[in-house]
Design a protein around this motif. Structure first.
Motif, short mmCIF file in Angstrom:
data_model
loop_
_atom_site.label_atom_id
_atom_site.label_comp_id
_atom_site.label_asym_id
_atom_site.label_seq_id
_atom_site.Cartn_x
_atom_site.Cartn_y
_atom_site.Cartn_z
N GLY A 250 0.78 -1.33 0.00
CA GLY A 250 0.05 0.05 0.12
C GLY A 250 0.95 1.23 -0.11
N THR A 251 2.14 1.14 0.24
CA THR A 251 2.89 2.39 0.11
C THR A 251 3.86 2.25 -1.13
N ILE A 252 3.74 3.41 -1.71
CA ILE A 252 4.98 3.90 -2.95
C ILE A 252 6.17 4.07 -2.45
N LEU A 253 6.97 3.13 -2.69
CA LEU A 253 8.42 3.62 -2.25
C LEU A 253 9.23 4.34 -3.34
N VAL A 254 9.09 4.27 -4.53
CA VAL A 254 9.34 5.09 -5.34
C VAL A 254 8.99 5.18 -6.70
N GLU A 255 8.92 6.37 -7.57
CA GLU A 255 8.16 6.18 -8.88
C GLU A 255 8.84 7.25 -9.84
N ARG A 256 8.65 7.30 -10.88
CA ARG A 256 9.25 8.31 -11.75
C ARG A 256 8.40 8.34 -13.22
N ARG A 257 8.52 9.35 -13.90
CA ARG A 257 7.96 9.56 -14.99
C ARG A 257 8.64 10.42 -16.14
N PHE A 258 8.45 10.27 -17.37
CA PHE A 258 9.03 11.21 -18.44
C PHE A 258 10.31 10.97 -18.47
N ALA A 259 11.01 9.60 -18.36
CA ALA A 259 12.20 9.22 -18.30
C ALA A 259 12.62 7.81 -18.66
N THR A 260 13.62 7.61 -19.40
CA THR A 260 13.98 6.32 -19.57
C THR A 260 14.91 5.85 -18.25
N GLY A 261 15.25 4.63 -18.15
CA GLY A 261 16.37 4.18 -17.18
C GLY A 261 15.76 3.09 -16.12
N LEU A 262 16.42 3.07 -15.03
CA LEU A 262 15.94 2.16 -14.02
C LEU A 262 15.58 3.06 -12.79
N THR A 263 14.22 2.30 -12.08
CA THR A 263 13.83 2.76 -11.08
C THR A 263 13.97 1.74 -10.09
N ILE A 264 14.63 1.94 -8.97
CA ILE A 264 15.20 0.93 -7.95
C ILE A 264 14.78 1.18 -6.68
N SER A 265 14.36 0.02 -6.02
CA SER A 265 14.26 0.15 -4.63
C SER A 265 14.51 -1.32 -3.95
N GLU A 266 13.89 -1.59 -2.88
CA GLU A 266 14.22 -2.76 -2.11
C GLU A 266 12.71 -3.18 -1.52
N ILE A 267 12.31 -4.60 -1.69
CA ILE A 267 10.99 -5.09 -1.20
C ILE A 267 11.40 -5.85 -0.23
N ASP A 268 10.64 -5.72 1.15
CA ASP A 268 11.02 -6.45 2.28
C ASP A 268 10.15 -7.66 2.16
N VAL A 269 10.59 -8.92 1.79
CA VAL A 269 9.55 -9.82 1.50
C VAL A 269 9.33 -10.44 2.59
N ASP A 270 10.31 -10.50 3.67
CA ASP A 270 9.93 -11.05 5.05
C ASP A 270 8.89 -10.25 5.89
N ARG A 271 8.88 -9.00 5.58
CA ARG A 271 7.89 -8.16 6.32
C ARG A 271 6.48 -8.44 5.78
#
Length: 640
Positions: A250-271
Motif C-alpha cells: 500500500g505504500t509507494i516506495l519510489v516512482e518516476r515519469r517522463f524518463a528512461t532508465g532504471l527505477t530501483i528500490s528494495e522490497i522486504d519480503v519477510d515483512r
C-alpha cells in the motif's frame, strides 16, 4: 537479500519500433547496469523487444522471428547474470497457432517460463484482440530460442534460497481488470508481482495508475513492480512516458515519469510474509492452482536505498502530518466523548503537570467537551506540586488550565507524602523507588477522590512509549478511568501538541506560547528534588531517547522484526546521529524493559486505539507477564 530485502527495479529502455536487434541491445545493456547496482529482480515493459505500437506488424513472421532472435541475443549476453528479468515480447504458439502477448522470465541465459497476458483491451485506443489471443487457462509447452519452455498463466517463480521470495507476473491491462491474475498469484504464495506495461499517458491517468498499483499491493500484501513503456514507442496517436512505480503493502516506495532508465528500490519480503501470517483475512488458495518454477540465487547483502524514516509514527510531509494530527485528536476525543456520555460523568478530572502527556490529555478532553456542547469548566485540572516540581512546570500548568477555561485545583501533596513516609518508615533522605512512586500514587489517589467528589471521570495521561518501557508507577500514573494517550507514542505526542500550538497561534497567542514552552521543557516525572530550581530528573537520560524507543517499538512489535534487523534499520534511519554502540545500548534496554514490564500492560484502563500499534491487553497485544527475553538479548550480544 539478507533480512528479507530484495533489490528490485522497473526499467524503461529507449527503443525503436520494430527494430528488435536494437531493442535487444538496449535491454541487455540495461540488465547489465541493473546487475551492477545490485538488482536481483528486474521488470521491463510490455512488448519491449518489438515495441508495443507495432500494430499489424505483429502479424508479420519477420517481426516475430526478429523478436525471438532478439531474446536469444539477450540470453547469450546475460548468461552470467543470476538476476531474474521479465522481458515483454510477442510469442507465436505452434501448439494452437495463436499469438500471445508474453512476459519471458529469464535468468542466467535460461527461459524459466512464459506468462501470457490474460485480459486484452479492445476499447478506446486499444486493439489488442486484433492480434493476440487471451492467455487465460493456457498451459502449453513450446520451443523458443532452442529451449523447451512452458507457456502458461499458472506460473510462479520461487527462490530456493529465500523461501519468502515468490514472483508472480501480470501484464498491463491485467491490473485494470475486475479480477487481476495477481489475486490468484498472491493467494498461491506470490509476495512480489511484476507488471510489464505499456500504458499511454492521458491527463489524470497517472494518478489513477498510481492508485491501482498502491491499492493492489495493499490488498494483496505484496510488493508490486510496475514497468511502463516510454521513449521510442510510436507517437502516431499516443504518448508513453515510462511511469515506473514500486510499491509495498500500500505504500509507494519510489516512482518516476517522463524518463528512461532504471527505477530501483528494495522490497522486504519477510515483512510481507509476517503481515500475511498476522492477518487472518488474507486467505491462501484452498487448492494449489499455480505451479512453482524454482530458481537459485545466492543470498548476499542488499544496500538499502528505500526510505527508512527515523520517526515511523510521524509523517514526514508537513501537510500529511497536519492531517494526521487532526485525525488523531478527533479519534481520541470521540472515544472520551462516548465514555463521558455512557458514565453520565459531570466532570472530567485531569492531573496537569506542565509536561507533554498531561497537556495532550487536557487538549483532547477540551475537544471532547466541545463535541458534547459542554463548557470547558467541566474539566477539573488538578496540579499537585511536590518535592521535584519546578516553577516552570507549575506555572505552565496553571497558565494552560486558565487559557483553556478549565476549573483549576492546586493541591500540594508534599505534607501528605511526608506523613505516608513516616507511617511506613521511609526516610526523606532515601531517594529510592519508594520515594518516587509514593508521590505518583498519592497523585492518583487525589485524582480519584476528586472525581468521586464531583461525579467525575479521571482521564489518564500515560502514552504508548511509556507503556512499552513500563515507565509508569503501577497503580499510580499507570491507572485512570479512561486513558486517551494510551496508543499515542511520545514522538507523536510532541507533534500533536506542536500542531495545536501552531493552530492556536492566531486566535490565542498566549495559549500558543504556553504550549510552545511546554514543548521546550525536558521530559521528566519530577519525582526527585529540583536542583537550584531546575529539573533534576530527565527521563531520556534514564531510559534512553524516545525517538529510538519509538522506532524500536514500531519495527519490533508492529512488524515482528528480529533484533538484528531492527538494528540494521536503525543504522539506516539515524545515520550519524547515533553510533552503533549507542543504538545497541538502548535497543538492549528496550527489549529488557518491554519484557519485564508486561504486567503493567496486562491491566490497563480502557482507551482508544488511534494508530497501527496498540499494547492494550484487550486489543492488539497479548503477552504473558512472565515471558523471558533471553532469545532476543542473546541475538543482540552477537551484534556488539
Amino acid at each position: 537479500m539478507r533480512d528479507g530485502f530484495v533489490k528490485v527495479a522497473a526499467g524503461t529502455p529507449r527503443i525503436r519500433v520494430a527494430d528488435c536487434r536494437y531493442n535487444a541491445e538496449q535491454i541487455f545493456t540495461m540488465m547489465r547496469e541493473a546487475d551492477k547496482q545490485g538488482v536481483k529482480v528486474l521488470a521491463l515493459p510490455e512488448l519491449c523487444l518489438t515495441g508495443y505500437t507495432c500494430g499489424d506488424l505483429f502479424l508479420q513472421p519477420t517481426l516475430l522471428r526478429g523478436a525471438e532472435e532478439g531474446l536469444a541475443t539477450i540470453l547469450e549476453a546475460t548468461k552470467n547474470l543470476d538476476m531474474i528479468t521479465a522481458v515483454g515480447l510477442p510469442v507465436r504458439s505452434k501448439w494452437d497457432n495463436k499469438l500471445y502477448n508474453c512476459a519471458a522470465v529469464i535468468q542466467s541465459g535460461e527461459i524459466l517460463g512464459l506468462v501470457p497476458k490474460t485480459h486484452l483491451p479492445n476499447y478506446g485506443e486499444f486493439y489488442e484482440q486484433r492480434w493476440f489471443a487471451p492467455g487465460a487457462g493456457l498451459d502449453a509447452t513450446i520451443t523458443l530460442c532452442g529451449q523447451e519452455v512452458t507457456l502458461s498463466d499458472g506460473h510462479l517463480f520461487a527462490c530456493e534460497e529465500m523461501p519468502n521470495l515468490v514472483i508472480g507476473v501480470e501484464i498491463c491491462e491485467d491490473l485494470w481488470a475486475a479480477e487481476p491474475p495477481s489475486i490468484r498469484a498472491a493467494r498461491a504464495g506470490a509476495t512480489l508481482i511484476l507488471n510489464l506495461s505499456a500504458s499511454n499517458e492521458l491527463v489524470g491517468k497517472a494518478s489513477y495508475r498510481r492508485g491501482l498499483v498502491s491499492g493492489q499491493s495493499g490488498r494483496l500484501v505484496c510488493g508490486y513492480v510496475y514497468a511502463d513503456a516510454g521513449e521510442g514507442e510510436s507517437t502516431t496517436d499516443l504518448v508513453f512516458t515510462g511511469h515506473n512505480i514500486i510499491a509495498e503493502n500500500g505504500t509507494i516506495l519510489v516512482e518516476r515519469r517522463f524518463a528512461t532508465g532504471l527505477t530501483i528500490s528494495e522490497i522486504d519480503v519477510d515483512r510481507l510474509a509476517y503481515e500475511r501470517q498476522r492477518m487472518t483475512t488474507f486467505q491462501h488458495a484452498e487448492e494449489e492452482t499455480l505451479w512453482r518454477i524454482g530458481f537459485q540465487m545466492p543470498v548476499g547483502d542488499t544496500h538499502l536505498t528505500r526510505p527508512v524514516s527515523p520517526t515511523p509514527f510521524v509523517p514526514q510531509d508537513k501537510d500529511d502530518r497536519a492531517e494526521r494530527c487532526e485525525e488523531i485528536l478527533k479519534i481520541a476525543a470521540l472515544g472520551l466523548k462516548k465514555r463521558l456520555e455512557h458514565t453520565h460523568a459531570k466532570t472530567a478530572v485531569v492531573g496537569l503537570s506542565g509536561g507533554l502527556d498531561s497537556t495532550l490529555a487536557i487538549l483532547i478532553t477540551t475537544i471532547a467537551m466541545n463535541l458534547l456542547d459542554r463548557p470547558a469548566s467541566d474539566i477539573i485540572a488538578v496540579t499537585m506540586p511536590c518535592f521535584g516540581t519546578t516553577d516552570r512546570t507549575r506555572d505552565n500548568a496553571v497558565e494552560l488550565a486558565g487559557r483553556l477555561g478549565a476549573t483549576l485545583k492546586r493541591i500540594d501533596i508534599g505534607e501528605a507524602v511526608r506523613q505516608h513516609f513516616r507511617d511506613i518508615g521511609q526516610s526523606m533522605d532515601n531517594h529510592d523507588v519508594t520515594f518516587e512512586n509514593g508521590q505518583a500514587r498519592e497523585r492518583t489517589q487525589v485524582l480519584m477522590d476528586i472525581a468521586n467528589q464531583n461525579d467525575g471521570l479521571v482521564v489518564g495521561t500515560g502514552d504508548l512509549s511509556e507503556l512499552a518501557l513500563g515507565w509508569a508507577t503501577y497503580n499510580g500514573d499507570h491507572m485512570s478511568m479512561y486513558g486517551v494517550n494510551g496508543s499515542i507514542p511520545k514522538t507523536l505526542v510532541r507533534h500533536l501538541v506542536s500542531y495545536v500550538a501552531g493552530d492556536k497561534a492566531e486566535e490565542d497567542q498566549a495559549l500558543s506560547d504556553v504550549l510552545t514552552d511546554i514543548l521546550d521543557t525536558p521530559v521528566s516525572p519530577e519525582l526527585l528534588p529540583a536542583i537550584n530550581g531546575q529539573i533534576a530528573q530527565k527521563t531520556e537520560d534514564l531510559v534512553g531517547p524516545y525517538e529510538l524507543h519509538d522506532f524500536y517499538l514500531y519495527y519490533a512489535i508492529r512488524w515482528g522484526f528480529s533484533p538484528r534487523k531492527v538494528l540494521r534499520l536503525a543504522e539506516q534511519a539515524f545515520g550519524r546521529a547515533y553510533d552503533r554502540a549507542t543504538l545497541l545500548k538502548w535497543l538492549n534496554n528496550f527489549y529488557r524493559r518491554f519484557f519485564v514490564q508486561q504486567f503493567k500492560r496486562s491491566c490497563l484502563p480502557d482507551g482508544p486505539k488511534v494508530g497501527s500499534v496498540s499494547l492494550s491487553p484487550r486489543g492488539d497485544w497479548r503477552m504473558p507477564s512472565d515471558a523471558v527475553s533471553a532469545l532476543w538479548l542473546e541475538e543482540l550480544e552477537g551484534l556488539e
